[in-house]
Design an enzyme around this catalytic site. Structure first.
Site, mmCIF file in Angstrom:
data_model
loop_
_atom_site.group_PDB
_atom_site.id
_atom_site.type_symbol
_atom_site.label_atom_id
_atom_site.label_comp_id
_atom_site.label_asym_id
_atom_site.label_seq_id
_atom_site.Cartn_x
_atom_site.Cartn_y
_atom_site.Cartn_z
ATOM 1 N N GLU A 459 0.828 -1.214 0.000
ATOM 2 C CA GLU A 459 0.000 0.000 0.000
ATOM 3 C C GLU A 459 0.860 1.261 0.000
ATOM 4 O O GLU A 459 0.630 2.199 0.756
ATOM 5 C CB GLU A 459 -0.975 -0.001 1.189
ATOM 6 C CG GLU A 459 -2.117 -0.984 0.982
ATOM 7 C CD GLU A 459 -3.267 -0.826 1.974
ATOM 8 O OE1 GLU A 459 -3.338 0.193 2.664
ATOM 9 O OE2 GLU A 459 -4.097 -1.734 2.026
HETATM 10 C C1 LIG Z 1 3.067 -9.150 -0.058
HETATM 11 C C2 LIG Z 1 2.630 -8.114 -1.025
HETATM 12 C C3 LIG Z 1 1.280 -7.951 -1.289
HETATM 13 C C4 LIG Z 1 0.857 -7.036 -2.250
HETATM 14 N N1 LIG Z 1 -0.458 -6.999 -2.616
HETATM 15 C C5 LIG Z 1 -0.804 -6.294 -3.729
HETATM 16 C C6 LIG Z 1 -2.105 -6.412 -4.282
HETATM 17 O O1 LIG Z 1 -2.962 -7.109 -3.755
HETATM 18 N N2 LIG Z 1 -2.372 -5.726 -5.407
HETATM 19 C C7 LIG Z 1 -1.462 -4.943 -6.022
HETATM 20 O O2 LIG Z 1 -1.757 -4.374 -7.050
HETATM 21 N N3 LIG Z 1 -0.207 -4.777 -5.488
HETATM 22 C C8 LIG Z 1 0.144 -5.443 -4.377
HETATM 23 N N4 LIG Z 1 1.409 -5.307 -3.860
HETATM 24 C C9 LIG Z 1 2.321 -4.284 -4.372
HETATM 25 C C10 LIG Z 1 2.636 -3.232 -3.292
HETATM 26 O O3 LIG Z 1 1.459 -2.605 -2.881
HETATM 27 C C11 LIG Z 1 3.645 -2.148 -3.670
HETATM 28 O O4 LIG Z 1 3.070 -1.144 -4.382
HETATM 29 C C12 LIG Z 1 4.768 -2.648 -4.449
HETATM 30 O O5 LIG Z 1 5.325 -3.777 -3.833
HETATM 31 C C13 LIG Z 1 5.848 -1.594 -4.604
HETATM 32 O O6 LIG Z 1 6.588 -1.933 -5.725
HETATM 33 P P1 LIG Z 1 7.974 -2.741 -5.697
HETATM 34 O O7 LIG Z 1 7.908 -3.767 -4.639
HETATM 35 O O8 LIG Z 1 8.210 -3.156 -7.082
HETATM 36 O O9 LIG Z 1 9.008 -1.653 -5.219
HETATM 37 P P2 LIG Z 1 9.702 -0.536 -6.109
HETATM 38 O O10 LIG Z 1 8.664 0.327 -6.721
HETATM 39 O O11 LIG Z 1 10.704 -1.165 -6.982
HETATM 40 O O12 LIG Z 1 10.410 0.321 -5.003
HETATM 41 C C14 LIG Z 1 11.620 -0.117 -4.402
HETATM 42 C C15 LIG Z 1 12.017 0.872 -3.322
HETATM 43 O O13 LIG Z 1 12.212 2.156 -3.903
HETATM 44 C C16 LIG Z 1 11.447 3.128 -3.206
HETATM 45 N N5 LIG Z 1 11.008 4.143 -4.148
HETATM 46 C C17 LIG Z 1 10.407 3.991 -5.351
HETATM 47 N N6 LIG Z 1 10.180 5.186 -5.902
HETATM 48 C C18 LIG Z 1 10.645 6.115 -5.036
HETATM 49 C C19 LIG Z 1 10.700 7.537 -5.026
HETATM 50 N N7 LIG Z 1 10.239 8.277 -6.013
HETATM 51 N N8 LIG Z 1 11.250 8.150 -3.964
HETATM 52 C C20 LIG Z 1 11.735 7.440 -2.930
HETATM 53 N N9 LIG Z 1 11.700 6.107 -2.885
HETATM 54 C C21 LIG Z 1 11.168 5.454 -3.923
HETATM 55 C C22 LIG Z 1 10.281 2.366 -2.607
HETATM 56 O O14 LIG Z 1 9.797 3.040 -1.464
HETATM 57 C C23 LIG Z 1 10.922 1.042 -2.263
HETATM 58 O O15 LIG Z 1 11.547 1.151 -1.005
HETATM 59 C C24 LIG Z 1 1.813 -6.206 -2.889
HETATM 60 C C25 LIG Z 1 3.175 -6.337 -2.570
HETATM 61 C C26 LIG Z 1 3.592 -7.287 -1.664
HETATM 62 C C27 LIG Z 1 5.056 -7.440 -1.414
#
Ligand SMILES: Cc1cc2nc3c(=O)[nH]c(=O)nc-3n(C[C@H](O)[C@H](O)[C@H](O)COP(=O)(O)OP(=O)(O)OC[C@H]3O[C@@H](n4cnc5c(N)ncnc54)[C@H](O)[C@@H]3O)c2cc1C
Length: 782
Positions: A459
């Site tokens: 989220e």
């Molecule tokens: C267990 C789990 C359940 C989930 N459930 C759902 C679901 O039901 N439906 C759904 O659609 N999604 C879901 N997600 C996705 C989740 O909500 C996150 O949005 C998603 O995991 C974030 O993308 P990423 O992990 O690829 O991280 P990335 O986007 O690759 O980010 C990596 C890191 O970079 C940081 N970062 C990225 N951009 C910036 C910025 N501009 N400034 C500073 N820091 C930044 C982030 O904070 C993070 O720490 C789920 C994820 C997990 C792990």
């Protein structure tokens, strides 16, 4: 000479005053030029960014942002309460659901909840808590929803996540707001009774945090649907991390919709669209799973290539194509205010309850470890943070029940409750030592520790939330003038834009000057003259005064930062994050004070409140320092320091004396401890690890005075050279030596038995993996 200078200054000030008060003059001489520069430096904003910024409502965050919070308003917010029906659900259905789930079996043997547990939560309506009764749902308040998720989380993350996700941003919430009557009448009753399991798929491998840039596409085209040619969409997607995805029967899907053939109109790129895709739609690939840190709630990828579906699948029907992002952003705040704040507050409550008990039951160096100052420190954090986290959770859920959709507040709650949960569980792990490290059915904290990063990432991953959202969105949404200035700059009617800008700009200038004087004045007087509602608890009066001072200083600092850095602030994430920290700390403190009042100013809980307040005010002060010390223009930074802290820092770290009082509360049964951990599921038997800690704590307290006598006798030499006078067998030696009576011996023996259950660490066959695989094979063959 002096008179001449004074007259000249007077004439200059008068001229400026006249210039500012005559609108046409100030427009042509000042506003026009500033407006031109402002438009040039204002960063371009995409539609998705704008929709995200404008979504939701401004609530108490607006008061804190504007520098002069109306505390009467905070105190007047109704205290959320459960209805009789909700209370009964908590006492019966929620208890039963917890009893049905054995988290160790779920996470290490079955890799899923049992079919009985699934059936129970479905049939009792857990998946439809937000669905109105007229569709067969429970129609519970946001507060009830939060209480339920909190309690379930003290038992099992699989259980709480499986319940929380269908009630958060997903098919039900979107249907309720945007669905057609046909969609609502068909799906909502089925979702309410768990006949449909929903999931919502937004995240893609290439677009995580930057979800607006998902590469998933739908092409509007004609195709065959149930034997007839209809206008529909050919959708291709590749999503991951989708919670409940592997077992869902109804997949909410977000994708960019294109209409190259112009079948729907002139627009070629229609925009992000949300559809509901039944699992059995030909081509939908659903079913594989990820393993999110062994939590074992269902989560996995889903894919589809050129899957044809009718336009009726779009949530809200064909008229809502391209509205997906707006829908998601508008609905984000409600779920974000509840799910993760509640599940993480639950983990904190569980930690506070069990680790507090463990710290009294476990002795080293002849003393309960919870009495060592070194252990007191993390125990204090656990207690005070849990108190504050729960205050934030309840106040924020209460806002949803007041009809708010607080976008900034929900982000604050999500970020800070999950970060504090991380600290609380980490502290808990340190206190229980090796017992927390070795996983097994007796370990009551290891899985929480393992799974904590999940809440941090979902989220809106926390780093992004802190760096971009808290202040970035807060500044634009909560500030009385910034959004007006931006709207003026984007206004295609340049003349009206200038008029609006002029109004906002001069209001803004007056606002900044007012807060500069306000912050300085309150700093010089130590905020002692700030008026506070007469009806607050006297022991909290100074906090309200200091919070008003910090709010005023924050309003000024935020304005100067925006003025000096403009659009550059978006890239200066470290500064933006610290500004967001200040706003957040003010919110956390408000919630803590609100809790203290709402619960009737419990004197016994005062140490929890005081420590949490001091710690958070101190952190706010450090965040001010962080912005000022790194301010890009050094002389402005120095000036800011003089205005914000003219007499130096008002806060030190919280006192050890109060910390000691908090730690004491954690290690003995009391009404305070019960209030602090009120939603924790507490099994009553020693065969359950949490139940064992509860019973062992009582037994330990009963045994302590007897044990003290044994220690005294030991010191006096009564047990000298007795080989049984060791940490394990001392009570037997004391009984044999006649130091304790038979009745006392029984008390000590009972304590020993329970203590040994509590400190027990599970062990397994050395070929654990292989032996289990073989057992599974045997089972499958049978
Ligand atoms: C267990 C789990 C359940 C989930 N459930 C759902 C679901 O039901 N439906 C759904 O659609 N999604 C879901 N997600 C996705 C989740 O909500 C996150 O949005 C998603 O995991 C974030 O993308 P990423 O992990 O690829 O991280 P990335 O986007 O690759 O980010 C990596 C890191 O970079 C940081 N970062 C990225 N951009 C910036 C910025 N501009 N400034 C500073 N820091 C930044 C982030 O904070 C993070 O720490 C789920 C994820 C997990 C792990």
């Amino acid at each position: 000479m002096t008179t001449i200078i004074l007259v000249l200054i007077g004439i200059t000030l008068l001229s400026i005053a006249i210039l500012i008060s005559v609108r046409p003059w100030r427009q042509s001489l000042i506003s026009r030029r500033v407006f031109a520069t402002y438009k040039r430096i204002l960063p371009q904003m995409s539609d998705t960014e704008r929709e995200a910024l404008e979504a939701g409502t401004v609530w108490w965050d607006g008061e804190l942002f504007r520098g002069n919070p109306d505390w009467n308003q905070l105190l007047a917010y109704p205290v959320p309460k459960l209805s009789a029906e909700e209370q009964s659900f908590m006492d019966h259905e929620v208890e039963e659901a917890c009893a049905l789930v054995d988290d160790w079996k779920v996470t290490s043997e079955d890799f899923d909840m049992t079919p009985e547990a699934w059936q129970y939560i479905k049939s009792k309506g857990f998946l439809g808590m937000i669905i109105p009764k007229k569709y067969g749902g429970l129609e519970f308040s946001a507060f009830a929803h939060s209480q339920i998720v909190t309690k379930l989380s003290t038992r099992s993350s699989s259980l709480s996540v499986s319940v929380m996700v269908p009630n958060s941003l997903g098919p039900a919430e979107l249907l309720l707001h945007y669905g057609t009557d046909t969609q609502k009448n068909h799906y909502l009753p089925r979702l309410a009774k768990g006949l449909e399991v929903p999931a919502f798929a937004l995240t893609s491998p290439w677009a995580g945090s930057d979800a607006g840039s998902i590469p998933d596409v739908g092409i509007v085209c004609k195709g065959l649907w149930k034997g007839q040619e209809v206008v529909g969409m050919r959708v291709t997607w590749d999503k991951r991390y989708i919670t409940l995805g592997p077992v869902c029967t109804l997949l909410g899907l977000a994708f960019h919709l294109y209409d190259p053939a112009g079948l729907l109109g002139d627009k070629k790129h229609i925009g992000i669209t949300c559809a509901l895709v039944p699992r059995d739609t030909p081509g939908a690939d659903i079913g594989r799973r990820h393993v999110p840190l062994n939590a074992m709630f269902m989560n996995g990828p889903t894919r589809g290539k050129d899957v044809f579906m009718p336009l009726d699948y779009v949530i809200g029907g064909p008229g809502m194509v391209g509205q997906g992002w707006r829908m998601l952003m508008e609905c984000l705040a409600a779920g974000r205010s509840i799910s993760l704040p509640s599940s993480n507050a639950g983990m904190a409550q569980l930690t506070a309850r069990t680790v507090g008990g463990y710290a009294r039951v476990r002795s080293q160096f002849k003393m309960a470890i919870g009495r060592f100052e070194g252990v007191e420190e993390p125990l204090t954090r656990i207690g005070a943070y849990t108190y504050m986290m729960d205050a934030v959770r309840k106040m924020t859920a209460g806002a949803i029940d007041l009809g708010e959709r607080p976008s900034v507040v929900s982000a604050i709650a999500k970020y800070h409750v999950t970060e504090r949960a991380r600290q609380v569980v980490n502290d808990g792990m340190d206190i229980v030592g090796g017992k927390g490290i070795c996983l097994g059915p007796s370990n009551f904290i290891g899985r929480a520790y393992q799974q904590l990063p999940i809440g941090i990432t979902v989220e809106g991953a926390n780093i992004l939330t802190r760096s971009m959202i808290l202040f970035g969105q807060g500044a634009i949404r909560c500030h009385p003038y910034v959004l007006k200035e931006m709207k003026a700059a984007y206004n295609p009617d340049a003349k009206q834009g200038l008029l609006d800008f002029d109004e906002a700009f001069f209001g803004h200038a007056a606002y900044t000057v007012k807060h500069a004087f306000g912050a300085l004045g309150k700093g010089l007087t130590g905020s002692h003259f700030v008026s506070v509602p007469a009806n607050v608890a006297p022991e909290t009066r100074r906090y309200y005064q200091q919070l008003t001072r910090f709010s005023s200083a924050f309003a000024f600092l935020a304005d100067i930062s925006m003025l000096v850095l403009g659009g550059e602030l978006k890239r200066r994430e470290k500064l933006s994050a610290r500004l967001g920290d200040i706003l957040s700390m003010l919110y956390l403190c408000s919630a803590t004070l609100k809790r203290y009042e709402s619960e009737g100013r419990q004197q016994a809980d005062a140490p929890l409140m005081h420590w949490a307040m001091w710690d958070t005010m101190y952190k706010a002060q450090m965040a001010f320092d962080g912005v000022i010390a790194n301010f890009p223009v050094r002389w402005i930074g120095r000036m800011l320091y003089r205005i914000v802290f003219p007499l130096g820092h008002p806060y030190d770290v919280p006192s050890d004396r109060i910390g000691h009082q908090v730690a004491k509360l954690m290690i003995e049964p009391s009404a305070s401890r019960d209030r602090l951990t009120a939603e924790t599921y507490l099994p009553k038997v020693a065969s359950e690890p949490v139940g064992a800690v509860e019973l062992a704590l009582l037994a330990t307290i009963e045994a302590e005075p007897i044990e003290a006598r044994i220690r005294a006798a030991e010191k006096a030499g009564a047990l000298a050279d007795n080989p049984d006078a060791n940490v394990r067998d001392l009570v037997h030696a004391a009984f044999a030596a006649g130091i304790v009576t038979t009745a006392e011996y029984a008390v000590l023996k009972r304590r020993n038995e329970l203590r040994d259950i509590v400190i027990h660490v599970d062990d397994f066959p050395y070929d654990l993996g292989r032996s289990r695989a073989q057992a599974l094979l045997h089972k499958a063959a049978a």
